[in-house]
Design a protein around this motif. Structure first.
Motif, mmCIF file in Angstrom:
data_model
loop_
_atom_site.group_PDB
_atom_site.id
_atom_site.type_symbol
_atom_site.label_atom_id
_atom_site.label_comp_id
_atom_site.label_asym_id
_atom_site.label_seq_id
_atom_site.Cartn_x
_atom_site.Cartn_y
_atom_site.Cartn_z
ATOM 1 N N UNK A 202 -0.179 -2.996 -3.659
ATOM 2 C CA UNK A 202 1.169 -2.421 -3.744
ATOM 3 C C UNK A 202 1.224 -1.059 -3.054
ATOM 4 N N UNK A 203 0.273 -0.200 -3.376
ATOM 5 C CA UNK A 203 0.277 1.141 -2.776
ATOM 6 C C UNK A 203 -0.063 1.078 -1.290
ATOM 7 N N UNK A 206 2.840 0.593 1.035
ATOM 8 C CA UNK A 206 3.750 1.716 1.193
ATOM 9 C C UNK A 206 3.262 2.609 2.332
ATOM 10 N N UNK A 207 4.099 2.777 3.332
ATOM 11 C CA UNK A 207 3.702 3.591 4.479
ATOM 12 C C UNK A 207 3.657 5.072 4.139
ATOM 13 N N UNK A 208 4.251 5.447 3.018
ATOM 14 C CA UNK A 208 4.289 6.859 2.655
ATOM 15 C C UNK A 208 3.024 7.334 1.957
ATOM 16 N N UNK A 209 2.166 6.403 1.541
ATOM 17 C CA UNK A 209 0.950 6.786 0.823
ATOM 18 C C UNK A 209 -0.164 7.068 1.821
ATOM 19 N N UNK A 210 -0.717 8.273 1.755
ATOM 20 C CA UNK A 210 -1.759 8.677 2.700
ATOM 21 C C UNK A 210 -3.151 8.337 2.212
ATOM 22 N N UNK A 211 -3.339 8.201 0.896
ATOM 23 C CA UNK A 211 -4.652 7.867 0.332
ATOM 24 C C UNK A 211 -4.440 7.278 -1.059
ATOM 25 N N UNK A 240 -5.597 -0.812 4.325
ATOM 26 C CA UNK A 240 -5.477 0.030 5.521
ATOM 27 C C UNK A 240 -5.455 1.511 5.163
ATOM 28 N N UNK A 241 -5.126 1.789 3.930
ATOM 29 C CA UNK A 241 -5.094 3.169 3.447
ATOM 30 C C UNK A 241 -6.478 3.560 2.922
ATOM 31 N N UNK A 242 -6.964 4.753 3.244
ATOM 32 C CA UNK A 242 -8.267 5.188 2.700
ATOM 33 C C UNK A 242 -8.268 5.166 1.176
#
Length: 350
Positions: A202-203, A206-211, A240-242
């Motif tokens: 889910x997170x 979201x393109x707004x989540x950086x990590x 794809x998000x760290x």
């Protein structure tokens, strides 16, 4: 069934008006445990987890995957046993159930330990660990570096757990401007792997989540089994998000910690890692650069002045031979004075 005699009923039923201290109640529980034959000389099979030892005793948890039982063996008794226990060892224990009055805890104190072999639970984890290692999921080149100054951090954890607040407080102590998005997840039990994996997905969408931080407080190995599952490992690996893990105050012994981009020891450490302090960054990175720039400019200025002095010296050395210019200027001045004197005499002014 016939009613028990009044004298017997008084022996087994507490006085409803009686108020006991904690010590008195614990003493009563200990007496019941000690006087119950079914709790003495019991034999129990399970897997050893959370084993730790000091000079006095050996402590561990016996589990069958669904339930746990604390165990304790005195150090001198353990030395006499023909058993080498470690996490994941399957054993049959024979001993007495004991109630620790001061701490209010029940445990099994075995006098005999029979090692059966590696436990099924530990063996399954090791098989999965080997498979994922062969796939390259633990390789450093697969790791992503979280941004130094994220604007939004996603957190997968239980909304009711302390880990949530530890992470939030640590992040905002570093940088109050960071936006935190918490995704509630079940972090223990049979539903935990799916819940945690769904939270990561889910997170991650979201393109707004950086990590993303996956956090959970302390717990036994059995409590943390969700983080040893392929479902959670795959969610971390494919994100794809760290991803940063902070699970159970442990150090790289969970599969999730090996797959993740960054593993930290505690939820607080995860928060401190993910959000760098801008003031600390300026102090540690920018100010030294400024000092280096000032030093470089001062060196350049000194070299420029030195070059100017050399040029002046060269000009003096290469100047034409003869009297210095000051002598010519003095001679011209004397001639002008004489000319004025002659002119004045010719005009009879003097």
């Amino acid at each position: 069934m016939a009613d028990a005699p009044d004298t017997e009923r008084q022996a087994v039923e507490p006085d409803a008006k009686e108020v006991l201290s904690v010590s008195q109640l614990n003493d009563r529980i200990a007496s019941v445990v000690q006087d119950t034959p079914a709790l003495n000389g019991v034999r129990c099979i399970g897997e050893v987890t959370d084993l730790h030892q000091n000079s006095t005793a050996l402590y561990f948890t016996l589990t069958d995957g669904d339930a746990e039982l604390p165990c304790m063996i005195w150090a001198n008794r353990y030395r006499e046993m023909d058993a080498d226990l470690e996490d994941g060892t399957e054993v049959i224990l024979e001993g007495d159930i004991d109630y620790w009055v001061e701490g209010g805890k029940i445990d099994l104190k075995p006098w005999e330990v029979i090692v059966v072999g590696d436990g099924d639970q530990a063996a399954a984890v090791e098989r999965l660990r080997s498979e994922l290692e062969e796939r390259g999921w633990f390789d450093d080149e697969q790791k992503q570096q979280p941004p130094a100054f994220p604007e939004r951090v996603g957190v997968v954890t239980s909304l009711r757990g302390d880990a949530r607040y530890d992470i939030q407080n640590a992040i905002h102590e570093q940088d109050p401007t960071v936006d935190i998005l918490v995704k509630d997840a079940t972090v223990q039990g049979s539903n935990a792997p799916t819940s945690i994996a769904n939270g990561i997905h889910h997170l991650d969408r979201s393109e707004d989540v950086d990590a993303i931080i996956i956090g959970r407080g302390g717990g036994s190995d059995s409590n943390l089994q969700a983080f040893n599952t392929e479902r959670v490992a795959e969610a971390i690996f494919t994100a794809n998000t760290p991803v940063v893990t902070a699970i159970g105050h442990t150090d790289d012994r969970l599969i999730a910690d090996q797959v993740t981009d960054v593993a930290t020891i505690t939820p607080t450490a995860a928060g401190e890692y993910i959000a760098n302090s801008r003031n600390d960054f300026l102090a540690s990175e920018i100010e030294p650069l400024e000092q280096q720039l000032d030093a470089a400019y001062e060196t350049f200025q000194q070299e420029h002045e030195h070059e100017a002095e050399l040029a002046e010296a060269v000009e003096e050395v290469t100047a034409p031979e003869g009297l210095p210019p000051v002598y010519y200027k003095a001679a011209i001045a004397v001639l002008l004075v004489l000319l004025l004197l002659i002119t004045a005499l010719w005009l009879e002014v003097i």
